[in-house]
Structure formats: C-alpha cells, structure tokens
Design a protein around this motif. Structure first.
Motif, PDB file in Angstrom:
ATOM      1  N   ALA A 139     -60.645  17.386  22.189  1.00  0.00           N
ATOM      2  CA  ALA A 139     -61.700  16.500  21.694  1.00  0.00           C
ATOM      3  C   ALA A 139     -62.716  17.306  20.893  1.00  0.00           C
ATOM      4  CB  ALA A 139     -62.379  15.794  22.862  1.00  0.00           C
ATOM      5  N   GLN A 140     -63.220  16.702  19.806  1.00  0.00           N
ATOM      6  CA  GLN A 140     -64.121  17.447  18.932  1.00  0.00           C
ATOM      7  C   GLN A 140     -65.394  17.904  19.640  1.00  0.00           C
ATOM      8  OE1 GLN A 140     -64.566  15.820  15.005  1.00  0.00           O
ATOM      9  NE2 GLN A 140     -66.468  16.951  14.604  1.00  0.00           N
ATOM     10  N   PRO A 141     -66.008  17.091  20.511  1.00  0.00           N
ATOM     11  CA  PRO A 141     -67.204  17.584  21.216  1.00  0.00           C
ATOM     12  C   PRO A 141     -66.918  18.830  22.063  1.00  0.00           C
ATOM     13  CG  PRO A 141     -67.065  15.206  21.374  1.00  0.00           C
ATOM     14  CD  PRO A 141     -65.773  15.664  20.785  1.00  0.00           C
ATOM     15  N   ALA A 142     -65.740  18.848  22.719  1.00  0.00           N
ATOM     16  CA  ALA A 142     -65.386  20.015  23.532  1.00  0.00           C
ATOM     17  C   ALA A 142     -65.170  21.234  22.647  1.00  0.00           C
ATOM     18  CB  ALA A 142     -64.122  19.722  24.341  1.00  0.00           C
ATOM     19  N   LEU A 143     -64.576  21.021  21.483  1.00  0.00           N
ATOM     20  CA  LEU A 143     -64.360  22.118  20.539  1.00  0.00           C
ATOM     21  C   LEU A 143     -65.697  22.667  20.049  1.00  0.00           C
ATOM     22  CD1 LEU A 143     -62.530  23.838  18.719  1.00  0.00           C
ATOM     23  CD2 LEU A 143     -62.454  21.918  17.112  1.00  0.00           C
ATOM     24  N   SER A 144     -66.605  21.770  19.719  1.00  0.00           N
ATOM     25  CA  SER A 144     -67.929  22.195  19.247  1.00  0.00           C
ATOM     26  C   SER A 144     -68.668  22.980  20.321  1.00  0.00           C
ATOM     27  CB  SER A 144     -68.751  20.970  18.830  1.00  0.00           C
ATOM     28  OG  SER A 144     -68.128  20.297  17.748  1.00  0.00           O
ATOM     29  N   ARG A 145     -68.539  22.556  21.581  1.00  0.00           N
ATOM     30  CA  ARG A 145     -69.214  23.268  22.671  1.00  0.00           C
ATOM     31  C   ARG A 145     -68.676  24.692  22.816  1.00  0.00           C
ATOM     32  NH1 ARG A 145     -68.871  18.238  25.319  1.00  0.00           N
ATOM     33  NH2 ARG A 145     -66.997  18.898  26.456  1.00  0.00           N
ATOM     34  N   GLN A 146     -67.367  24.859  22.684  1.00  0.00           N
ATOM     35  CA  GLN A 146     -66.786  26.191  22.817  1.00  0.00           C
ATOM     36  C   GLN A 146     -67.261  27.121  21.699  1.00  0.00           C
ATOM     37  OE1 GLN A 146     -64.902  27.625  25.188  1.00  0.00           O
ATOM     38  NE2 GLN A 146     -65.051  25.782  26.439  1.00  0.00           N
ATOM     39  N   VAL A 147     -67.330  26.595  20.480  1.00  0.00           N
ATOM     40  CA  VAL A 147     -67.795  27.425  19.368  1.00  0.00           C
ATOM     41  C   VAL A 147     -69.276  27.749  19.537  1.00  0.00           C
ATOM     42  CG1 VAL A 147     -68.180  27.495  16.869  1.00  0.00           C
ATOM     43  CG2 VAL A 147     -66.029  26.577  17.783  1.00  0.00           C
ATOM     44  N   ARG A 148     -70.071  26.764  19.971  1.00  0.00           N
ATOM     45  CA  ARG A 148     -71.496  27.004  20.203  1.00  0.00           C
ATOM     46  C   ARG A 148     -71.686  28.034  21.312  1.00  0.00           C
ATOM     47  NH1 ARG A 148     -75.666  27.510  17.655  1.00  0.00           N
ATOM     48  NH2 ARG A 148     -75.123  25.600  16.527  1.00  0.00           N
ATOM     49  N   LYS A 149     -70.852  27.972  22.340  1.00  0.00           N
ATOM     50  CA  LYS A 149     -70.925  28.950  23.428  1.00  0.00           C
ATOM     51  C   LYS A 149     -70.669  30.358  22.898  1.00  0.00           C
ATOM     52  CE  LYS A 149     -68.401  30.264  27.636  1.00  0.00           C
ATOM     53  NZ  LYS A 149     -67.250  29.921  28.517  1.00  0.00           N
ATOM     54  N   LEU A 150     -69.701  30.471  21.981  1.00  0.00           N
ATOM     55  CA  LEU A 150     -69.392  31.770  21.397  1.00  0.00           C
ATOM     56  C   LEU A 150     -70.550  32.271  20.542  1.00  0.00           C
ATOM     57  CD1 LEU A 150     -67.224  33.961  21.030  1.00  0.00           C
ATOM     58  CD2 LEU A 150     -66.310  32.635  19.111  1.00  0.00           C
ATOM     59  N   GLU A 151     -71.156  31.377  19.774  1.00  0.00           N
ATOM     60  CA  GLU A 151     -72.304  31.767  18.946  1.00  0.00           C
ATOM     61  C   GLU A 151     -73.468  32.215  19.813  1.00  0.00           C
ATOM     62  OE1 GLU A 151     -72.719  28.149  16.662  1.00  0.00           O
ATOM     63  OE2 GLU A 151     -71.960  29.149  14.849  1.00  0.00           O
ATOM     64  N   ASP A 152     -73.700  31.499  20.912  1.00  0.00           N
ATOM     65  CA  ASP A 152     -74.794  31.871  21.811  1.00  0.00           C
ATOM     66  C   ASP A 152     -74.544  33.235  22.435  1.00  0.00           C
ATOM     67  OD1 ASP A 152     -75.331  28.477  23.082  1.00  0.00           O
ATOM     68  OD2 ASP A 152     -76.036  29.486  21.246  1.00  0.00           O
ATOM     69  N   GLU A 153     -73.292  33.487  22.796  1.00  0.00           N
ATOM     70  CA  GLU A 153     -72.984  34.755  23.440  1.00  0.00           C
ATOM     71  C   GLU A 153     -73.124  35.914  22.459  1.00  0.00           C
ATOM     72  OE1 GLU A 153     -69.214  34.807  25.439  1.00  0.00           O
ATOM     73  OE2 GLU A 153     -69.880  36.392  26.780  1.00  0.00           O
TER      74      GLU A 153
END
Length: 343
Positions: A48-62
């Motif tokens: 799902a696109q929201p789940a994909l966006s969360r994973q990328v945002r998590k990577l950016e935050d890290e």
C-alpha cells in the motif's frame, strides 16, 4: 578545508549515526528511486502506498536527510538520494552475492567418512568408491577400514566407523541396517589344470569334499552348517582359515574347496585361477547390508557415500561382476543370523 561536497559530508555523518538500518526500507527506497513514483513503486512491490511512504520517511529520519523532492509528475532524487541509490544498490547486490555464496557453500559436501568393509566386498568395491568420491566429491575425506564384521560393528558403536558394509548383521537397537544385495553362494574350486582336487562342478556334493572355511562364529559358516544340520548332513572341514587371500590360495593349490560370494573371486575366475558353480544343495543366500548408527544416518556426507556404495554395487551387478538380487529398499530390517565375523 576538505573539497568533499557538503551533501556527501552530511550523508557520511548521518550514516555514522545509523545503528539499525532496515533492509526493507532500502529495498522500498530503491523501488521508488528506479521509477521516480510512489504509486508505481507501490504497484511493483504490492505494498500500500501509505505503508511505502512511511518506510521511506523512516529511512529519511534515520539518515537525517531528504532523499526525494516531489514534483508535479512524481518525485526526483536529491543529491543525497542519488548517493544512497548508488551505495544501496551496491550493498543489496553484495548481500545477494553473499546469500548465493552461502547457499553454494552449503551445497559442497565435505567431511570425513570412515567406511568399514570386509575382504569379500572391499576388493571390487573400494577402488570404485574411492574414484567416485575423488571425482565427484573431492571435499570428502574417505578412510577405508578392512576388517571382519565384528570389528566393523564395534567401530560403529564406538563412532570410529560411520558406515559399514557387511553380511548378515545382527539386529541392534542403535544400528540401522539397510539391505543392499541378496547374494547366492558359490562352491569355489581349484583351476581346471589342478593336480589336486578337481575343479568345481555341479556334480560335487558339498559334504563329500574337503572344505576350507573360517572358524565357527563366522556368519557364512553358521548359515551353511545350519542348512546342513536341517538335512542331517555334516561338513568335512579340512582347514579353518580366517582370511580371504589365504583361503583362495589354498583352494587354488588344490587342497580343497570353499564357499564364497561370486564377487569375492571374480578376478580369480576371470584369470582361470579358480572355478565356481552356484551352490544348490543346500542353496545359501547371504544378505549384504549397509550399517550405520542411528545418530549419524542423517549426515549429508554419510548419505552421499552410502548412495555411491549402492550405485556402484548396482553397476557391478549389472556388469555381471557381482551376482545377486539388488535390494532398492531403504529400510531397517531384523536379521536372525549371529554376528561375530564375516569375510
């Protein structure tokens, strides 16, 4: 001052603080970076696109950097995103290569296997077994022990031998017994030009000629004497010899006859040094079995050697060098024959 671009310095500093980078996040990031669209990447990944966006945002935050900038038609990679894509792709390829190498390494059969064989089976089989192991499984360290069955059994129990090939083994709770071949016994006699006893022939009654046999307790002698006792007949044992080479030499010199499996005298029959006829009165069948301990039977290396032994015996039977009925079953059996010795 270093000439390294500021985004590279920032990215390297960010990587220094990463402790638990998620490979799934990297995989999702690469999918988006390849198509420059979250919606397309979502379809490719079946996420799902929201789940994909969360994973990328998590990577950016890290990493504490932006990896994408949004455009009217999708997204574009930032300089940090470009750098991460190059590094991540290399990293993911290295991981894939590592996994492939580990799988390949696990497929290499290696290890030590000690095989116990009796003189009656080793002469034909051992050269073929050694050749197959060297050619097909060079990482297997093969050791051969030639001994009587009692010593082979003892070696199994002591874990000094991993696999044995013996005739008519006794049942034992810790030993797995696999039938390989049922062999008819042959009356073995001197050569045609013998100046002593005449050559073996179907007309010879086994209880009317001098025999060269192993001492009592040997499984073949026990089988033969039990069959004779049922008919009220006795054997004439001229010499008791616990040795295959000496037994064949005595028979070849015309001093008597013996009873053996065909494979134990194949070379001597081909060269005319001995003669042989199937033993029919009484008919004696000797069961050849593979034996191993229950604890080690599932070892991959032992299984490979076990299969090679079976395969080479089947080839010998097909070539007429070993007489018998091949048993393809892989089952544990109970055998009543006493085990104390076997050629």
């Amino acid at each position: 001052m270093s000439g390294r671009p500021a985004h590279r310095k920032l990215f390297s500093e960010a990587l220094g603080g990463v402790r638990h980078m998620d490979f799934r996040s990297l995989r999702y990031f690469l999918a988006v970076a390849d198509v420059l669209s979250f919606s397309k990447a979502s379809g490719i990944l079946h996420v799902a696109q929201p789940a994909l966006s969360r994973q990328v945002r998590k990577l950016e935050d890290e990493l504490r950097v932006e990896l994408f900038v949004r455009t009217g038609t999708g997204v574009e990679l930032t300089q940090s995103g470009e750098l991460l894509r190059a590094r991540a792709r290399t990293l993911m390829q290295q991981i894939a290569n590592m996994a492939e190498e580990v799988r390949a390494e696990s497929e290499v059969v290696r290890g030590k296997v000690t095989v116990g064989v009796t003189p009656a089976t080793g002469e034909l089989l051992v050269p073929l077994l050694a050749k197959r192991c060297r050619e097909d499984f060079p990482q297997i360290e093969l050791r051969i022990v030639e001994a009587y069955a009692g010593l082979i059994y003892g070696g199994l129990v002591k874990d000094e031998i991993q696999l044995g090939l013996i005739h008519s083994p006794a049942a034992h709770r810790s030993i797995r017994i696999e039938p390989v071949l049922v062999e008819p016994m042959y009356l073995i006699g001197p050569p045609q030009q013998s100046t002593g006893c005449p050559p073996a022939s179907p007309e010879i009654a086994i209880d009317s000629v001098p025999l060269i046999m192993p001492r009592r307790g040997h499984s073949l002698r026990e089988l033969l004497e039990a069959a004779m006792d049922q008919e009220g007949r006795e054997l004439d044992i001229a010499f008791e010899v616990d040795g295959l080479v000496s037994t064949r030499a005595l028979v070849a010199s015309g001093l008597g006859y013996t009873v053996l499996a065909y494979g134990a005298v194949h070379d001597q029959l081909m060269s005319g040094k001995l003669t042989a006829v199937p033993l029919s009165d009484p008919e004696i069948l000797w069961r050849l079995c593979l034996v191993s301990t229950n604890e080690i039977q599932h070892s991959r290396t032992v299984t490979v050697v076990r299969n090679i032994i079976r395969s080479e015996i089947h080839k010998l039977v097909d070539a007429g060098m070993w007489q018998g009925s091949v048993n393809y079953a892989d089952e544990e059996i109970q055998l009543p024959a006493d085990l104390s010795d076997s050629r």
